[in-house]
Design an enzyme around this catalytic site. Structure first.
Site, PDB file in Angstrom:
ATOM      1  N   SER A  38       4.268  -2.352  10.132  1.00 15.54           N
ATOM      2  CA  SER A  38       5.725  -2.404  10.221  1.00 15.54           C
ATOM      3  C   SER A  38       6.316  -3.722   9.725  1.00 15.54           C
ATOM      4  O   SER A  38       7.314  -4.213  10.268  1.00 15.54           O
ATOM      5  CB  SER A  38       6.198  -2.088  11.644  1.00 15.54           C
ATOM      6  N   ASN A  46       0.869  -1.181   0.000  1.00  9.86           N
ATOM      7  CA  ASN A  46       0.000   0.000   0.000  1.00  9.86           C
ATOM      8  C   ASN A  46       0.904   1.229   0.000  1.00  9.86           C
ATOM      9  O   ASN A  46       1.529   1.533   1.010  1.00  9.86           O
ATOM     10  CB  ASN A  46      -0.887  -0.044   1.264  1.00  9.86           C
ATOM     11  N   GLU A  76      -6.252   4.638   8.361  1.00  7.11           N
ATOM     12  CA  GLU A  76      -6.013   6.068   8.103  1.00  7.11           C
ATOM     13  C   GLU A  76      -7.281   6.734   7.562  1.00  7.11           C
ATOM     14  O   GLU A  76      -7.553   7.902   7.852  1.00  7.11           O
ATOM     15  CB  GLU A  76      -4.826   6.228   7.140  1.00  7.11           C
ATOM     16  N   GLY A 131       5.256   1.334   4.517  1.00  5.79           N
ATOM     17  CA  GLY A 131       6.558   1.969   4.295  1.00  5.79           C
ATOM     18  C   GLY A 131       7.553   1.128   3.503  1.00  5.79           C
ATOM     19  O   GLY A 131       8.190   1.617   2.569  1.00  5.79           O
ATOM     20  N   HIS A 140      -9.249   1.247   5.509  1.00  5.58           N
ATOM     21  CA  HIS A 140      -7.915   1.407   6.108  1.00  5.58           C
ATOM     22  C   HIS A 140      -8.024   2.326   7.327  1.00  5.58           C
ATOM     23  O   HIS A 140      -8.797   3.290   7.325  1.00  5.58           O
ATOM     24  CB  HIS A 140      -6.923   1.990   5.082  1.00  5.58           C
ATOM     25  N   GLU A 184      -4.627  -4.908  10.838  1.00  2.23           N
ATOM     26  CA  GLU A 184      -3.530  -3.946  11.000  1.00  2.23           C
ATOM     27  C   GLU A 184      -3.728  -3.204  12.322  1.00  2.23           C
ATOM     28  O   GLU A 184      -4.505  -2.231  12.378  1.00  2.23           O
ATOM     29  CB  GLU A 184      -3.536  -2.928   9.852  1.00  2.23           C
ATOM     30  N   GLY A 242       3.419   2.152  10.717  1.00  5.29           N
ATOM     31  CA  GLY A 242       4.365   3.246  10.526  1.00  5.29           C
ATOM     32  C   GLY A 242       5.176   3.577  11.767  1.00  5.29           C
ATOM     33  O   GLY A 242       5.823   4.615  11.845  1.00  5.29           O
ATOM     34  N   LYS A 296       0.116   4.272  -0.200  1.00  2.05           N
ATOM     35  CA  LYS A 296      -0.500   5.455   0.439  1.00  2.05           C
ATOM     36  C   LYS A 296      -0.299   6.685  -0.450  1.00  2.05           C
ATOM     37  O   LYS A 296      -0.313   6.543  -1.674  1.00  2.05           O
ATOM     38  CB  LYS A 296       0.053   5.630   1.865  1.00  2.05           C
TER      39      LYS A 296
HETATM   40  P1  13P Z   1       3.586   0.276   7.587  1.00  2.00           P
HETATM   41  O1  13P Z   1       4.043  -0.992   6.908  1.00  2.00           O
HETATM   42  O2  13P Z   1       4.277   1.494   7.121  1.00  2.00           O
HETATM   43  O3  13P Z   1       3.522   0.111   9.059  1.00  2.00           O
HETATM   44  O4  13P Z   1       2.026   0.487   7.111  1.00  2.00           O
HETATM   45  C1  13P Z   1       1.131  -0.559   7.196  1.00  2.00           C
HETATM   46  C2  13P Z   1      -0.100  -0.169   6.485  1.00  2.00           C
HETATM   47  O5  13P Z   1      -0.814   0.720   6.911  1.00  2.00           O
HETATM   48  C3  13P Z   1      -0.430  -0.877   5.241  1.00  2.00           C
HETATM   49  O6  13P Z   1      -1.733  -0.624   4.841  1.00  2.00           O
END
Ligand code: 13P
Length: 253
Positions: free
Chosen positions: A215, A10, A103, A237, A101, A171, A177, A12
């Site tokens: 992560s 992803n 976010e 990330g 998600h 998640e 992150g 983002k």
């Molecule tokens: P990270 O791998 O950066 O922690 O993000 C996970 C995520 O939100 C994937 O959708």
């Protein structure tokens, strides 16, 4: 438990045409080169920003890499400035859409009801939804992780779910992150809990892919992918580095 792992990136809100296309090409080349090893072992999904989907489709089309949207509007079309329908994302080359998600839930105030409508829109367009759930640190500390995830799953799944059109991504918000990965015990406990919930309440998707996200990186992917009831990973990330994402794919082989 699914046999073929799903390794999803992803991106983002990251990526311009220059870096995004070269990263996608790196991953598509890796997938093409390892096509016979991947067969039956791992599917690869990239969810780039919507601006890059069409261009990435040209790059990934000859390879075994699927594309996904990061969100969609529940309606097919209309006066919804700035939004994209599931049908538009399919038209651009997607076969998956990420819905719910954390976010989007946190920053855009998306409710389970809206996530359910977006998931149904994904199904209407003939695509697979990756429905995201996960508790915050406060909810976990209060002993409410399972209750939170159960409510999210129960209320975010529309009655259009069918075998093959819905993936669940767990998640934990506190692991996204932050560099903090849930422990292997926590991952197995929550994935076992989700599997039981699906078997009891949503038997039509009882054996679907359950992804872990938070992560995930090259260094921990193999261990996470070996957990019971973990059928893949949703990577943020680390998916922005083409080589590291290929290392994560290789961990599934
Ligand atoms: P990270 O791998 O950066 O922690 O993000 C996970 C995520 O939100 C994937 O959708």
């Amino acid at each position: 438990m699914a046999n073929t792992k799903l390794i999803a990136g992803n991106w983002k809100m990251n990526g311009l045409s220059t870096d995004g296309l070269s990263r996608a090409k790196h991953i598509a080349d890796f997938a093409t080169k390892n096509k016979s090893d991947l067969n039956g072992k791992a599917d690869i999904l990239l969810a780039p920003p919507a601006t890059l989907i069409s261009a990435l489709h040209d790059v990934t089309k000859p390879s075994p890499v699927f594309l996904g949207g990061q969100d969609c509007h529940p309606e097919t079309s209309g006066a919804f400035t700035g939004d994209l329908s599931a049908e538009m994302l399919k038209d651009a080359g997607c076969s998956y859409i990420i819905t719910g998600h954390s976010e989007r839930r946190a920053i855009h105030g998306e409710t389970d009801e809206l996530v359910s409508a977006k998931t149904a829109a994904t199904h209407r367009a003939g695509m697979t939804a990756v429905v995201c759930v996960g508790e915050t640190a406060v909810q976990r500390q209060a002993g409410e992780a399972e209750k939170t995830v159960k409510t999210q799953i129960t209320q975010s799944l529309p009655d259009t779910i069918l075998a093959g059109n819905t993936v669940i991504a767990y998640e934990p918000v506190w692991a996204i992150g932050t560099g903090l990965t849930a422990t292997i015990e926590d991952i197995e406990a929550m994935h076992g809990f989700i599997r039981n919930l699906l078997e009891k309440s949503f038997p039509v998707i009882a054996t679907t892919h359950l992804l872990y996200g938070g992560s995930v990186k090259g260094a921990n992917a193999a261990q996470i992918l070996s957990c019971a009831n973990v059928d893949g990973v949703l990577v943020g990330g680390a998916s922005l580095n083409g080589q590291e994402f290929c290392d994560i794919i290789a961990a599934a082989l």
